[in-house]
Design an enzyme around this catalytic site. Structure first.
Site, short mmCIF file in Angstrom:
data_model
loop_
_atom_site.label_atom_id
_atom_site.label_comp_id
_atom_site.label_asym_id
_atom_site.label_seq_id
_atom_site.Cartn_x
_atom_site.Cartn_y
_atom_site.Cartn_z
N ASP A 49 0.83 -1.09 0.23
CA ASP A 49 -0.16 -0.03 0.05
C ASP A 49 0.83 1.07 0.09
O ASP A 49 1.91 1.24 -0.60
CB ASP A 49 -1.10 -0.20 1.26
CG ASP A 49 -2.29 0.46 1.02
OD1 ASP A 49 -2.02 2.03 1.13
OD2 ASP A 49 -3.33 0.23 0.72
N ASP B 181 0.10 2.53 18.48
CA ASP B 181 -0.26 1.13 18.35
C ASP B 181 0.71 0.39 17.56
O ASP B 181 0.50 -0.84 17.42
CB ASP B 181 -1.53 0.78 17.61
CG ASP B 181 -2.61 1.56 18.51
OD1 ASP B 181 -2.74 1.66 19.73
OD2 ASP B 181 -3.58 2.04 17.89
N HIS C 236 -3.80 6.01 4.22
CA HIS C 236 -4.47 4.74 3.67
C HIS C 236 -3.65 3.52 4.19
O HIS C 236 -4.48 2.72 4.42
CB HIS C 236 -4.25 5.05 2.06
CG HIS C 236 -5.14 3.84 1.41
ND1 HIS C 236 -4.71 2.87 0.93
CD2 HIS C 236 -6.56 3.87 1.07
CE1 HIS C 236 -5.73 2.21 0.43
NE2 HIS C 236 -6.86 2.90 0.71
N ASN D 171 -14.19 0.64 -6.17
CA ASN D 171 -15.13 1.43 -5.72
C ASN D 171 -15.85 2.21 -6.86
O ASN D 171 -16.31 3.37 -6.49
CB ASN D 171 -14.69 2.53 -4.54
CG ASN D 171 -13.75 1.73 -3.49
OD1 ASN D 171 -14.08 0.80 -3.18
ND2 ASN D 171 -12.80 2.46 -2.88
N ALA E 274 -7.44 -7.23 -9.21
CA ALA E 274 -8.37 -8.31 -8.35
C ALA E 274 -8.96 -8.94 -9.46
O ALA E 274 -9.47 -10.18 -8.97
CB ALA E 274 -9.22 -7.33 -7.53
N SER F 260 -10.99 -0.98 0.00
CA SER F 260 -9.65 -0.99 0.53
C SER F 260 -9.92 -1.21 1.95
O SER F 260 -8.81 -1.69 2.66
CB SER F 260 -9.07 0.28 0.73
OG SER F 260 -8.57 0.74 -0.49
#
Length: 438
Positions: free
Chosen positions: A184, A193, A215, A313, A328, A386
């Site tokens: 990505d 985190d 993103h 999308n 994909a 995503s």
């Protein structure tokens, strides 16, 4: 080995609008799997290209070698070469490919984009009434097991609705011992985190050694965020998975096929069991899939790596449904669509439109999904296929931990067989909603 990202002559195409994929001027060449040396030699001799090998740059921590400097690079594990070829060489290359038994086909290199933050554009607003009716229909049909109004009763004090929907909130598995690669825009390594986590990273974008883009940070968080984030609720599906971050898109969310192939080679070489890619390029109705990415995916499966990619999308449901995006749409890449809190297909999620490839295999939560975001924002809700893709990637890691034999094709099989069946059309939701083992 960063790959130079060439300037794009036109702005990113807006989802829901017509237009085919943009290209870079470079080419992808598919080599016969058992004739890599002969194929590379044919390109060098016949076209005059000086080629480098991915195996060399993977040993180079600085990644100084670029396609621009070497004229091309061969990804040995994938059986693919990415080459720079001016018009006169491109013609010669096409001629050689048609004659040489060591070369299969040639394709133009595409420009790809991050597939998150699904926009609410004007074309969708004009159909707002129809969209609301579509949502209401989804809420009123069936019971919660099939996607009804009861599915809206998610309490998110401890777990996000996405983790509850895929069953990660109930699973005793954590992804321990499983390697997840997220290809990505990168990761904010200063995020609380992820401080102290063991994370392998590599940039494949020319001139951008590190990144703190939102993103990629959001997608890594969903796939493998911590069990106890700095601020609840928990949003990471596989909190103990080993994280591999490959930067294949620049900070603006734009990259190329060559960058993706470089990231895939790296992830496969590092033995990543699951590879998550929330990116893609527009595919037109009737357009086929890339033979080159299909071979790369087949090779990944043979090495025990399952590739998942966002379906895209571009749809504006209920008015229009767009085909599954590249890459994909390759049959051996697991295409992930998105659902909302009602367990209905998201209005932007692409569908199984094209006959040759392009099927949605499975769906994951993709609307108003909370996850990590670069500081100082720290956390943010985002929507898009995503977000659905790392949800499913995290589930795949849990399944791989629970079933040590589930690698490559078998992991694909387990994901499909254990998915929660939904009332939506298989063309929209595939096998259904990915489910974590308990």
């Amino acid at each position: 080995m960063p790959l130079a990202t060439p300037p794009v002559p036109n702005p990113s195409p807006q989802p829901g609008l017509p237009g085919g994929p943009e290209t870079t001027g470079r080419f992808l060449v598919l080599l016969e799997p058992d004739k890599l040396t002969a194929g590379a030699a044919a390109l060098t001799k016949g076209v005059g290209l000086q080629l480098a090998y991915a195996g060399d740059f993977l040993k180079d921590p600085e990644g100084l070698l670029t396609v621009k400097e070497s004229e091309g690079i061969v990804f040995e594990d994938l059986g693919v070469a990415v080459v720079n070829a001016p018009p006169d060489q491109a013609a010669a290359m096409s001629s050689i490919v048609s004659k040489e038994s060591s070369l299969r086909t040639v394709e133009p290199e595409r420009i790809v984009y991050a597939l998150g933050g699904a926009p609410m554009d004007l074309s969708y607003l004009r159909g707002y009434r129809d969209a609301v009716n579509h949502l209401v229909d989804g809420l009123l049909k069936g019971d919660s097991a099939e996607g009804g109004s009861a599915a809206l009763s998610f309490e998110e004090a401890a777990f996000t609705w996405g983790l509850q929907a895929v069953g990660a909130s109930r699973s005793r598995f954590t992804g321990r011992g499983i390697r997840i690669a997220v290809l990505d825009t990168g990761l904010d390594f200063n995020h609380p985190d992820f401080i102290g986590r063991s994370i392998q990273s590599r940039s494949f974008v020319d001139g951008v050694p590190t990144a703190q883009d939102g993103h990629g940070t959001h997608c890594v968080g969903i796939a493998a965020g911590p069990a106890r984030p700095a601020q609840p609720p928990r949003f990471g599906v596989a909190p103990e998975a080993e994280i591999f971050v490959g930067k294949v898109l620049n900070d603006a969310g734009r990259g190329t096929d060559g960058c993706i192939l470089a990231g895939l080679q790296w992830a496969i070489a590092n033995g990543c069991h699951v590879i998550s890619m929330s990116l893609g390029a527009r595919v037109l109705r009737g357009q086929g899939y890339s033979a080159i990415f299909e071979q790369a995916a087949q090779r990944a499966l043979a090495r025990g790596s399952l590739i998942l990619a966002a379906a895209g999308n571009d749809s504006r449901r209920p008015q229009t449904v767009a085909p599954v995006s590249h890459p994909a749409n390759c049959p051996s890449i697991f295409a992930v669509g998105a659902i909302d809190r009602a367990l209905s297909v998201a209005w932007f999620s692409n569908g199984s439109i094209n006959a040759e490839g392009g099927s949605v295999d499975i769906v994951g939560p993709g609307v108003d999904c909370r996850s990590s975001w670069p500081i100082p924002t720290q956390y943010k809700d985002e929507s898009g296929t995503s977000m659905a893709t790392p949800h499913v990637a995290g589930v795949a890691a849990l399944i791989a931990e629970a079933n040590p034999e589930a690698r490559g094709p078998r992991l694909h099989f387990h994901l499909v067989q254990t998915a929660r069946r939904l009332s939506g059309s298989a063309a929209d939701v595939g096998a259904g909603l990915a489910q974590a083992p308990v």
